[in-house]
Structure formats: structure tokens, C-alpha cells
Design an enzyme around this catalytic site. Structure first.
Site, PDB file in Angstrom:
ATOM      1  N   HIS A  42      23.284   7.256 -12.677  1.00  0.00           N
ATOM      2  CA  HIS A  42      22.650   6.406 -11.665  1.00  0.00           C
ATOM      3  C   HIS A  42      23.405   5.076 -11.664  1.00  0.00           C
ATOM      4  O   HIS A  42      23.027   4.136 -12.364  1.00  0.00           O
ATOM      5  CB  HIS A  42      21.168   6.180 -11.984  1.00  0.00           C
ATOM      6  CG  HIS A  42      20.350   7.432 -11.944  1.00  0.00           C
ATOM      7  ND1 HIS A  42      20.480   8.443 -12.868  1.00  0.00           N
ATOM      8  CD2 HIS A  42      19.397   7.844 -11.070  1.00  0.00           C
ATOM      9  CE1 HIS A  42      19.635   9.417 -12.558  1.00  0.00           C
ATOM     10  NE2 HIS A  42      18.974   9.079 -11.474  1.00  0.00           N
ATOM     11  N   ASP A 180      20.054   6.086 -16.093  1.00  0.00           N
ATOM     12  CA  ASP A 180      19.404   4.816 -15.765  1.00  0.00           C
ATOM     13  C   ASP A 180      18.784   4.868 -14.364  1.00  0.00           C
ATOM     14  O   ASP A 180      19.184   4.134 -13.459  1.00  0.00           O
ATOM     15  CB  ASP A 180      20.485   3.705 -15.851  1.00  0.00           C
ATOM     16  CG  ASP A 180      19.940   2.335 -15.511  1.00  0.00           C
ATOM     17  OD1 ASP A 180      18.733   2.113 -15.692  1.00  0.00           O
ATOM     18  OD2 ASP A 180      20.739   1.478 -15.068  1.00  0.00           O
TER      19      ASP A 180
HETATM   20  N1  SAM Z   1      23.132   1.849 -13.885  1.00  0.00           N
HETATM   21  C1  SAM Z   1      23.190   0.685 -12.996  1.00  0.00           C
HETATM   22  C2  SAM Z   1      23.581  -0.533 -13.819  1.00  0.00           C
HETATM   23  O1  SAM Z   1      23.250  -0.595 -14.997  1.00  0.00           O
HETATM   24  O2  SAM Z   1      24.245  -1.402 -13.262  1.00  0.00           O
HETATM   25  C3  SAM Z   1      21.885   0.438 -12.296  1.00  0.00           C
HETATM   26  C4  SAM Z   1      21.291   1.629 -11.662  1.00  0.00           C
HETATM   27  S1  SAM Z   1      19.779   1.375 -10.813  1.00  0.00           S
HETATM   28  C5  SAM Z   1      18.629   1.057 -12.075  1.00  0.00           C
HETATM   29  C6  SAM Z   1      19.396   3.031 -10.327  1.00  0.00           C
HETATM   30  C7  SAM Z   1      20.265   3.537  -9.201  1.00  0.00           C
HETATM   31  O3  SAM Z   1      20.103   4.946  -9.098  1.00  0.00           O
HETATM   32  C8  SAM Z   1      19.929   2.978  -7.834  1.00  0.00           C
HETATM   33  O4  SAM Z   1      21.074   2.382  -7.287  1.00  0.00           O
HETATM   34  C9  SAM Z   1      19.508   4.207  -7.015  1.00  0.00           C
HETATM   35  O5  SAM Z   1      19.926   4.130  -5.667  1.00  0.00           O
HETATM   36  C10 SAM Z   1      20.202   5.316  -7.737  1.00  0.00           C
HETATM   37  N2  SAM Z   1      19.608   6.665  -7.642  1.00  0.00           N
HETATM   38  C11 SAM Z   1      18.322   7.011  -7.444  1.00  0.00           C
HETATM   39  N3  SAM Z   1      18.155   8.346  -7.579  1.00  0.00           N
HETATM   40  C12 SAM Z   1      19.381   8.859  -7.879  1.00  0.00           C
HETATM   41  C13 SAM Z   1      19.862  10.156  -8.208  1.00  0.00           C
HETATM   42  N4  SAM Z   1      19.040  11.219  -8.212  1.00  0.00           N
HETATM   43  N5  SAM Z   1      21.175  10.311  -8.507  1.00  0.00           N
HETATM   44  C14 SAM Z   1      22.016   9.248  -8.499  1.00  0.00           C
HETATM   45  N6  SAM Z   1      21.607   7.983  -8.216  1.00  0.00           N
HETATM   46  C15 SAM Z   1      20.309   7.780  -7.919  1.00  0.00           C
END
Ligand code: SAM
Length: 307
Positions: A42, A180
Site C-alpha cells: 500500500h 500499510d
Molecule cells: N505506505 C505509505 C507510506 O508509508 O508512505 C502510506 C500508505 S496509506 C496508509 C495506504 C494507501 O493504500 C492509500 O494510498 C490507499 O489509496 C492505498 N490502498 C488502499 N487499498 C489498497 C489495496 N488494496 N492495494 C493497494 N493500495 C491500496
């Protein structure tokens, strides 16, 4: 479904905990010559402006990275709030400072950029990124393109829980997986547990780092318990660190703000197959983070391990 934007939260206390742990793990992994793969399920947009509209709207970095920098960045002078800053806090601050070469905190790197800055060309370390949000996945692709990192970094607009499967086990048999999610939809908690169970079957010796919010919701409360059970069943060691900065006594958080995550006061990192250096490193760092970021009722830190 697509309302979560990490830009609102970049550099908050949860990012501080998550990214400090991430760097500590990576610095340990790079001590061995063999290359490894990092999979960030994520990824977010990758890079955020702390003076941009999103960050301004929420100001969450004020209670995270901004506070940490103003208290500890003068670590080599007598002005520092803490003497002998824990090495993993120093490493984290140095990593963030490298994105802000003029000394003013304007840019906050998300996990993709933090990880990429630790990777080695010569060892052929690799980074695989997943992000489903239409806007953030475009921003991520554009940000990554600027790195000109070639085949070292690959980003896909795909569900990270599913996409991860294709990379386990990695050819070098060394990998770090960061999970995440935004936990906007409560099925994310179940998906994390299922993903860990499946991943440990595919690649039992990988290091898995899961971030989660500490909020009064049964699924959030149960997640670390489930992760402990899964690790113990697989016979794998684990570490669980939490940081609660406590209530902001000066500000009433509205229900709406709370929903958007502004009311988040605590979070946890659960790491399976952690490097052996992580526990003592966190034992030194967590009380210092609390000293600097803790602000009121309910502030606490905790560290436990098993396996
Ligand atoms: N890991 C990043 C950081 O530490 O900078 C922050 C990530 S943020 C908490 C979660 C992200 O996951 C969001 O941008 C959201 O759009 C994305 N997201 C949500 N569901 C997802 C999925 N099933 N697969 C991939 N990305 C997803």
C-alpha cells in the site's frame, strides 16, 4: 471507497513510528551483501509536500515529524530536548533531512521513497510497489519516474494483497514486506491477517511489517492478537511496538475529523521475523519518542516480543 489520501496524514506520529521501524529494518538488511526485495503493498503517492494544501488542511505533521525535528534536530548542541538520541531516531531524522537539503522541512518522503533511498544498486536490491487510488497511483508513477531508478523500482496500480503473492518467495530468498493499508474499510483487518497467513506459507523466512491504527474498534483491537497467533503457529519470532501520543487537550476533535483519521492518537507496528537488533533499538527509541511527541491524557508506549 477512494476517499483516503495519505497526503493529509504525511509525517504524523504514525508515520514517524512506521518509517523509523522501516529504516531500522532496512539498515540491518543492507549489512549483508546479498540483494533483497522490498514489497510495499500500500504505497501511497510516494512523496508529499508538508507546506502543500493537503498537509496544511490537517497539520498532522506538527504533532509528528515537525515536533521531532524541532526537539531533536539540534542533537549535537546543548539545545536538544534529549541527550544521546537513540540511533534509530537519528537514522530516521537523517533520512528525512536528506530530502530537505536546505534544512527546512518541506518534503516528507512516503515509504516508497524512504525504502528506495536505502537500496543498493550494486546488490540489485529491488522495490515493488502497489497503489490502487487513481490519483495517488498516477502521482506515484510520476514521482518514481523522476528517480530514474530503472528496473530497481516497479509500481503497479493493483491490489497489493493480491499482487504480493507473485513475489513470494523472492529469488534471493531475502525480502521485507510492508503492509500499510488505510483500514478505511473494516475488511482490511481480515485481509491483513489472511495475507500474513498466506505469505508465511509462501515464504516463511521473510520479514513482514504491518502498521495498524490503535482505535476503539474490535477489528483493530484483535489484529495484533491474530498476528501473534499466526506468528506463533508458524514458529516465527515477532515484535510489537505501539506509540500513543495521548489526547490533544487544546483541541476538540469533531466526529467528522475523527472519521478522516485526524483524531488518531495511537498506532502500532507488528514485525514478524524482525532483525535481532530491532528490539533493543526500539527499547531505546520508544521512550524518547514518547517524551517528545506525547502530549496529554493516554500517552504511552509499549514493546513486546515473542517466538
Ligand atoms: N505506505 C505509505 C507510506 O508509508 O508512505 C502510506 C500508505 S496509506 C496508509 C495506504 C494507501 O493504500 C492509500 O494510498 C490507499 O489509496 C492505498 N490502498 C488502499 N487499498 C489498497 C489495496 N488494496 N492495494 C493497494 N493500495 C491500496
Amino acid at each position: 471507497m477512494f476517499s483516503y489520501r495519505h497526503a493529509f496524514h504525511a509525517g504524523n506520529h504514525a508515520d514517524v513510528l512506521k518509517h523509523m521501524v522501516l529504516i531500522a529494518i532496512l539498515r540491518h538488511m543492507t549489512q549483508k551483501d546479498t540483494g533483497f526485495t522490498v514489497i510495499d503493498t500500500h504505497a501511497g503517492a510516494g512523496l508529499y509536500r508538508l507546506d502543500g494544501d493537503y498537509a496544511d488542511t490537517s497539520g498532522e505533521s506538527a504533532d509528528g515529524i515537525v515536533k521531532l525535528f524541532s526537539a531533536l534536530a539540534p542533537a549535537r548542541t546543548s539545545d536538544a530536548a534529549i541527550k544521546d538520541v537513540a540511533p534509530i531516531i537519528q537514522d530516521y531524522m537523517e533520512a528525512i533531512a536528506a530530502f530537505n537539503p536546505d534544512g527546512r522541512l518541506k518534503i516528507y518522503p512516503g515509504s516508497p521513497f524512504i525504502v528506495q533511498s536505502e537500496l543498493r544498486q550494486e546488490a540489485r536490491d529491488k522495490l515493488k510497489l502497489f497503489e490502487t487510488h487513481p490519483t495517488d497511483s498516477k502521482a506515484l508513477a510520476a514521482n518514481i519516474a523522476q528517480l530514474q531508478a530503472g528496473r530497481q523500482v516497479a509500481a503497479a496500480r493493483q491490489d497489493g494483497f493480491e499482487g504480493l503473492k507473485a513475489f513470494l518467495p523472492p529469488p534471493s530468498r531475502r525480502a521485507l514486506v510492508l503492509i500499510d493499508p488505510s483500514y478505511e474499510i473494516k475488511t482490511d483487518y481480515q485481509k491483513v491477517a489472511t495475507c500474513i497467513q498466506d505469505s508465511l506459507k509462501r515464504f516463511a523466512t521473510g520479514t513482514y511489517a504491518v502498521w495498524y491504527p490503535v482505535i476503539p474498534r474490535p477489528e483493530a483491537h484483535d489484529l495484533p492478537k491474530r498476528l501473534k497467533t499466526l506468528s506463533n503457529q508458524a514458529g516465527k519470532p515477532w515484535i510489537h511496538a505501539t506509540l500513543a501520543i495521548g489526547q490533544d487537550e487544546e483541541r476538540n476533535v469533531s466526529g467528522d475529523e475523527e472519521k478522516r483519521g485526524h483524531g488518531l492518537t495511537a498506532s502500532g507496528m507488528f514485525v514478524i521475523n524482525p532483525p535481532h537488533s530491532l528490539k533493543p533499538a526500539l527499547a531505546a527509541a520508544l521512550p524518547q519518542l514518547l517524551q517528545v511527541l506525547g502530549r496529554g491524557r493516554g500517552k504511552s508506549q509499549a514493546l513486546e516480543s515473542g517466538g
